[in-house]
Design an enzyme around this catalytic site. Structure first.
Site, mmCIF file in Angstrom:
data_model
loop_
_atom_site.group_PDB
_atom_site.id
_atom_site.type_symbol
_atom_site.label_atom_id
_atom_site.label_comp_id
_atom_site.label_asym_id
_atom_site.label_seq_id
_atom_site.Cartn_x
_atom_site.Cartn_y
_atom_site.Cartn_z
ATOM 1 N N ASP A 87 0.831 -1.214 0.000
ATOM 2 C CA ASP A 87 0.000 0.000 0.000
ATOM 3 C C ASP A 87 0.865 1.264 0.000
ATOM 4 O O ASP A 87 0.650 2.185 0.799
ATOM 5 C CB ASP A 87 -0.929 0.026 1.225
ATOM 6 C CG ASP A 87 -1.642 -1.287 1.458
ATOM 7 O OD1 ASP A 87 -2.039 -1.920 0.459
ATOM 8 O OD2 ASP A 87 -1.809 -1.681 2.624
ATOM 9 N N GLU A 136 -11.294 -0.863 -3.639
ATOM 10 C CA GLU A 136 -10.574 -0.241 -2.525
ATOM 11 C C GLU A 136 -9.344 0.475 -3.058
ATOM 12 O O GLU A 136 -9.113 0.554 -4.265
ATOM 13 C CB GLU A 136 -10.167 -1.312 -1.496
ATOM 14 C CG GLU A 136 -9.161 -2.341 -2.027
ATOM 15 C CD GLU A 136 -8.778 -3.383 -1.004
ATOM 16 O OE1 GLU A 136 -9.502 -3.543 0.006
ATOM 17 O OE2 GLU A 136 -7.747 -4.061 -1.213
#
Length: 326
Positions: A22, A204
């Site tokens: 991420d 997401e």
């Protein structure tokens, strides 16, 4: 858990920063680059800075915040992003709790000085919904990003619907202040297509890229293994940002696993300008192998990687894995 026997190294899949999922890179107005990401233990928030993208690789890493022992923010510390809003530094991240590990909610840290690498950070608590919004942050909520457009700040995040099948959608709202929304949530996208539904129905990891007359939003879909991939939406800069009908969505993923190049499950990216101030870079995570023992979420080898964004004649971005410099 190094699975070196499965790794087929190619000219394309050399990690930028090891075991940092991420990844988020922010370029400040003075040219300094800041890097943060999820760490394999999901137990803290790290930050590093450098004068160039490549120098982030060897930059010293500071832990700016550590999880609580129990209660909220004690488990699954995920996907931090650092932003400078109104001259102050903020980190947006998600966290669960030991007693209910999937009770994931969005939180905010604020830096107490001008230097995020040296000054203290304090907790501002959970992100607050608008006063007339009874839906936001009531269920599994994570992966928030922030962007500015025409003097207004917008907050985009993923949240699972709280009734029926737990489907992860993307929502957007205008911000009132760095820790509170001004408007009620607007649904941007839900997992419509088969490539968004492997393992879980997931949208997401939103990321914003501005170019020409358009604002682009990439996002990640499906479970966190080799099926993980990136879709894209876009809106004209003069459109009403909070009107979901103004946004268009790609029918197919724009970035996905490439077995020939040895890149598996690419996703949860961010965008940043290179040192020339013109070239757009995509910072994403991926693995170097497909076969994973156990839950992919707990395999530590999602590495941060770099990709240059090219631009087509029609103004749309082009994402191609490129050879790494030797």
């Amino acid at each position: 858990m190094e699975q070196s026997s499965q790794i087929r190294k190619t000219a394309y899949n050399t990690p930028f920063i090891l075991q940092r999922a991420d990844p988020y890179v922010y370029r400040h107005t003075d040219g300094t680059y800041y890097f943060t990401a999820s760490v394999p233990a999901y137990d803290r928030i790290i930050l590093r800075c450098a004068g160039s993208i490549q120098d982030l690789q060897g930059a010293k890493e500071r832990t700016v915040w550590t999880k609580h022992e129990s209660g909220p923010q004690s488990k699954h510390i995920w996907a931090p992003e650092i932003h400078c809003l109104g001259g102050k530094w903020y980190i947006y991240y998600a966290a669960g709790e030991v007693e209910d590990v999937w009770k994931i909610r969005p939180y905010v840290l604020e830096c107490q000085g001008p230097d995020p690498m040296e000054d203290d950070w304090i907790e501002l608590g959970m992100m607050q919904a608008a006063d007339d919004d009874e839906f936001s942050f009531q269920d599994f909520s994570l992966d928030a990003t922030v962007f500015e457009h025409e003097g207004k700040y917008y907050y985009v995040w993923a949240e699972k619907v709280s009734v029926g099948r737990k489907i992860s959608n993307l929502y957007i709202a205008e911000m009132e202040r760095p820790w509170k929304l001004k408007t009620a949530q607007v649904l941007l996208t839900t997992p419509d297509y088969e490539w968004e539904r492997h393992g879980f129905w997931v949208n997401e990891g939103p990321a914003i890229l501005k170019h020409g007359d358009y604002i682009f939003l990439t996002y990640s879909a499906s479970d966190t293994g080799a099926h993980y991939c990136m879709g894209m939406m876009w809106v004209h800069k003069d459109a009403e940002i909070l009107d979901p009908r103004a946004w268009k969505k790609s029918r197919w993923p724009v970035v996905r696993t490439d077995e020939e190049k040895g890149i598996y499950g690419p996703g949860h990216n961010s965008f940043v300008k290179a040192e020339d101030g013109e070239t757009d870079l995509c910072v994403y995570h991926a693995r170097q192998y497909a076969e994973i023992t156990g839950d992919p979420l707990y395999d530590p080898n999602r590495h941060a990687m770099l990709m240059k964004v090219e631009w087509k004649e029609d103004g749309m971005p082009k994402f191609d894995f490129q050879k790494q410099r030797s």
